[in-house]
Write a protein that holds these residues in place. Structure first.
Motif, PDB file in Angstrom:
ATOM      1  N   UNK A 160       0.842  -1.197   0.000  1.00 31.73           N
ATOM      2  CA  UNK A 160       0.000   0.000   0.000  1.00 31.73           C
ATOM      3  C   UNK A 160       0.876   1.245   0.000  1.00 31.73           C
ATOM      4  N   UNK A 161       0.600   2.168  -0.920  1.00 34.57           N
ATOM      5  CA  UNK A 161       1.318   3.438  -0.932  1.00 34.57           C
ATOM      6  C   UNK A 161       2.801   3.255  -1.155  1.00 34.57           C
ATOM      7  N   UNK A 162       3.596   4.117  -0.536  1.00 27.46           N
ATOM      8  CA  UNK A 162       5.051   4.078  -0.710  1.00 27.46           C
ATOM      9  C   UNK A 162       5.749   3.975   0.630  1.00 27.46           C
ATOM     10  N   UNK A 163       6.650   3.025   0.722  1.00 22.05           N
ATOM     11  CA  UNK A 163       7.485   2.861   1.909  1.00 22.05           C
ATOM     12  C   UNK A 163       8.907   2.593   1.443  1.00 22.05           C
ATOM     13  N   UNK A 164       9.834   3.374   1.936  1.00 21.20           N
ATOM     14  CA  UNK A 164      11.243   3.201   1.559  1.00 21.20           C
ATOM     15  C   UNK A 164      11.739   1.810   1.933  1.00 21.20           C
ATOM     16  N   UNK A 237      -0.886  -1.515  15.100  1.00 21.36           N
ATOM     17  CA  UNK A 237      -0.197  -0.573  14.231  1.00 21.36           C
ATOM     18  C   UNK A 237      -0.893   0.774  14.222  1.00 21.36           C
ATOM     19  N   UNK A 238      -0.108   1.793  14.069  1.00 20.48           N
ATOM     20  CA  UNK A 238      -0.613   3.086  13.632  1.00 20.48           C
ATOM     21  C   UNK A 238      -0.045   3.266  12.234  1.00 20.48           C
ATOM     22  N   UNK A 239      -0.846   2.946  11.242  1.00 19.90           N
ATOM     23  CA  UNK A 239      -0.363   2.852   9.872  1.00 19.90           C
ATOM     24  C   UNK A 239      -1.092   3.840   8.973  1.00 19.90           C
ATOM     25  N   UNK A 240      -0.569   4.011   7.771  1.00 19.70           N
ATOM     26  CA  UNK A 240      -1.160   4.924   6.801  1.00 19.70           C
ATOM     27  C   UNK A 240      -2.626   4.591   6.566  1.00 19.70           C
ATOM     28  N   UNK A 241      -3.443   5.617   6.448  1.00 19.73           N
ATOM     29  CA  UNK A 241      -4.874   5.426   6.230  1.00 19.73           C
ATOM     30  C   UNK A 241      -5.117   4.542   5.006  1.00 19.73           C
ATOM     31  N   UNK A 242      -5.958   3.552   5.179  1.00 14.93           N
ATOM     32  CA  UNK A 242      -6.262   2.607   4.109  1.00 14.93           C
ATOM     33  C   UNK A 242      -5.730   1.213   4.379  1.00 14.93           C
ATOM     34  N   UNK A 243      -4.736   1.102   5.263  1.00 16.82           N
ATOM     35  CA  UNK A 243      -4.124  -0.194   5.538  1.00 16.82           C
ATOM     36  C   UNK A 243      -5.051  -1.087   6.360  1.00 16.82           C
ATOM     37  N   UNK A 244      -5.894  -0.493   7.196  1.00 17.28           N
ATOM     38  CA  UNK A 244      -6.822  -1.299   7.989  1.00 17.28           C
ATOM     39  C   UNK A 244      -7.761  -2.106   7.083  1.00 17.28           C
ATOM     40  N   UNK A 245      -8.261  -1.465   6.038  1.00 14.12           N
ATOM     41  CA  UNK A 245      -9.148  -2.157   5.094  1.00 14.12           C
ATOM     42  C   UNK A 245      -8.410  -3.301   4.419  1.00 14.12           C
ATOM     43  N   UNK A 246      -7.161  -3.061   4.039  1.00 12.59           N
ATOM     44  CA  UNK A 246      -6.347  -4.103   3.405  1.00 12.59           C
ATOM     45  C   UNK A 246      -6.132  -5.272   4.367  1.00 12.59           C
ATOM     46  N   UNK A 247      -5.819  -4.954   5.629  1.00  5.55           N
ATOM     47  CA  UNK A 247      -5.588  -6.016   6.623  1.00  5.55           C
ATOM     48  C   UNK A 247      -6.857  -6.819   6.886  1.00  5.55           C
ATOM     49  N   UNK A 248      -8.010  -6.158   6.921  1.00  4.76           N
ATOM     50  CA  UNK A 248      -9.279  -6.876   7.098  1.00  4.76           C
ATOM     51  C   UNK A 248      -9.555  -7.816   5.932  1.00  4.76           C
ATOM     52  N   UNK A 249      -9.323  -7.332   4.712  1.00  9.11           N
ATOM     53  CA  UNK A 249      -9.531  -8.162   3.534  1.00  9.11           C
ATOM     54  C   UNK A 249      -8.587  -9.360   3.536  1.00  9.11           C
ATOM     55  N   UNK A 250      -7.340  -9.128   3.934  1.00  9.03           N
ATOM     56  CA  UNK A 250      -6.369 -10.220   4.007  1.00  9.03           C
ATOM     57  C   UNK A 250      -6.785 -11.255   5.045  1.00  9.03           C
ATOM     58  N   UNK A 251      -7.307 -10.776   6.175  1.00 10.44           N
ATOM     59  CA  UNK A 251      -7.792 -11.694   7.217  1.00 10.44           C
ATOM     60  C   UNK A 251      -8.932 -12.553   6.682  1.00 10.44           C
ATOM     61  N   UNK A 252      -9.828 -11.967   5.894  1.00  8.77           N
ATOM     62  CA  UNK A 252     -10.969 -12.687   5.335  1.00  8.77           C
ATOM     63  C   UNK A 252     -10.509 -13.847   4.454  1.00  8.77           C
ATOM     64  N   UNK A 253      -9.431 -13.649   3.710  1.00 13.87           N
ATOM     65  CA  UNK A 253      -8.931 -14.681   2.805  1.00 13.87           C
ATOM     66  C   UNK A 253      -7.731 -15.444   3.378  1.00 13.87           C
ATOM     67  N   UNK A 254      -7.462 -15.247   4.670  1.00 12.29           N
ATOM     68  CA  UNK A 254      -6.358 -15.938   5.366  1.00 12.29           C
ATOM     69  C   UNK A 254      -5.014 -15.704   4.681  1.00 12.29           C
ATOM     70  N   UNK A 255      -4.784 -14.468   4.268  1.00 14.59           N
ATOM     71  CA  UNK A 255      -3.529 -14.084   3.619  1.00 14.59           C
ATOM     72  C   UNK A 255      -2.628 -13.440   4.664  1.00 14.59           C
ATOM     73  N   UNK A 256      -1.389 -13.887   4.780  1.00 20.47           N
ATOM     74  CA  UNK A 256      -0.499 -13.313   5.806  1.00 20.47           C
ATOM     75  C   UNK A 256      -0.173 -11.850   5.548  1.00 20.47           C
ATOM     76  N   UNK A 257      -0.134 -11.084   6.619  1.00 22.08           N
ATOM     77  CA  UNK A 257       0.227  -9.659   6.564  1.00 22.08           C
ATOM     78  C   UNK A 257       1.555  -9.489   7.277  1.00 22.08           C
ATOM     79  N   UNK A 258       2.569  -9.078   6.526  1.00 27.31           N
ATOM     80  CA  UNK A 258       3.904  -8.876   7.082  1.00 27.31           C
ATOM     81  C   UNK A 258       4.192  -7.378   7.183  1.00 27.31           C
ATOM     82  N   UNK A 259       4.688  -6.959   8.319  1.00 22.44           N
ATOM     83  CA  UNK A 259       4.969  -5.548   8.578  1.00 22.44           C
ATOM     84  C   UNK A 259       6.473  -5.363   8.736  1.00 22.44           C
TER      85      UNK A 259
END
Length: 345
Positions: A160-164, A237-259
């Protein structure tokens, strides 16, 4: 020499952050380390207690001025632990012992008060700070070096977005693996566009999608890899706006979220049940609705939040320069970074 109440160094750092002269948390980290190096080298202090007071003054000043930017405060709290540890080592060398039984019984006669003048404490701290600076400078590379352990050939990665840090991580993996990346553009800043361009220049197959397409696309993804603004004490996390929706969707499909996170982003604070309103800050609504719409939308309340709160149960793995850890292990990392007496200053 500086007087004990001269906070011009931290005020200059605060001003540079507010005026966008410093943009990334990495640059804030390096500036803070340099500030502390100067304070230890040239500051007016004769004991560990006096130095700790000087550092605490700067933490309070910074936290009051920029409560939403924890990086500098985290680094200063970590240095407080280093001061305590170095002082304790010197005390042990001088034959001072402090048994657990004495501490439990409240016998403070031999408990460290950090007030003794130790001649070689300054040089010991500067040596330790030099090592810490090297750790800061190589942190991103050490995180990126782990990429091939987590990304495999023919996988599809979503970010999501840009992270160095994420950018270097993906580029490192591309040296050994062929994989695809889906970049969520991250409206209204659209930093995902520059992220996609940077990845494409490294010949990584990249697709940009709007935020609204996340749920439709995420079932095709093998992993979600993101950066974060802050890692809270409970692994949230306190993450960039929009990441919560991505994490919820990943949880729904049992996709790992790496930070991917540098250690200086770990904060000993956490979000209380009544802190949600103060947790977020809102940017100007101009990037969402142009000023020309003002007369039409006089009665509209337009919010442009900068952050999302992502609970720890939506995170699979944290990757720091020390390796991968589950959210439940964050408390242990915090104990390595900070002294319990310095969690709240």
């Amino acid at each position: 020499m500086k007087d004990n109440d001269d906070l011009s160094d931290i005020i200059k750092l605060i001003s540079d952050i507010k005026h966008k002269n410093i943009l990334s948390s990495y640059d804030v980290a390096l500036r803070t380390e340099k500030l502390l190096e100067n304070l230890i080298s040239h500051g007016k202090w004769d004991s560990a207690l006096e130095l700790m007071d000087l550092v605490k003054q700067r933490i309070k000043c910074f936290s009051q001025s920029l409560p939403d930017e924890p990086t500098a405060s985290n680094i200063m709290k970590h240095i407080l632990k280093i001061i305590r540890d170095e002082y304790q080592l010197v005390s042990k060398k001088k034959g001072e012992t402090h048994s657990l039984q004495q501490i439990v019984k409240g016998d403070s006669s031999n408990v460290l008060d950090y007030s003794e003048n130790v001649s070689n404490l300054r040089s010991a701290l500067l040596d330790h700070l030099s090592e810490y600076k090297d750790e800061l400078e190589t942190s991103t590379e050490n995180i990126a070096a782990q990429a091939s352990e987590h990304i495999h050939s023919n996988e599809t990665i979503l970010t999501v977005g840009k992270s160095r840090t994420v950018e270097k991580f993906l580029k490192s993996a591309s040296k050994q693996r062929l994989f695809n990346v889906i970049v969520v553009e991250g409206a209204p800043s659209y930093l995902g566009h520059s992220m996609a361009a940077a990845l494409a220049k490294s010949n990584i197959q990249t697709t940009v999608i709007p935020d609204s397409a996340v749920f439709a696309m995420i079932s095709r993804v093998n992993k979600v890899i993101i950066g974060t603004h802050t890692v809270l004490a409970n692994g949230a996390l306190r993450a960039t706006s929009g990441i919560y929706v991505v994490a919820l969707a990943a949880k729904h499909y049992s996709i790992p979220v790496m930070v991917l996170s540098h250690m200086y982003k770990l904060t000993p604070l956490y979000l209380g049940s009544n802190d949600h309103d103060s947790f977020n800050i809102c940017a100007s609504p101009a990037s969402v609705i142009p000023y020309s719409f003002g007369s039409v939308l006089n009665s509209a309340d337009i919010k442009n939040p900068m952050f999302d709160h992502v609970p720890p149960e939506l995170v699979t793995l944290f990757i720091t320069h020390q390796g991968g850890n589950a959210p439940s292990y964050i408390y242990r990392l915090l104990s390595e970074m900070y002294h319990p007496d310095d969690y709240e200053i």
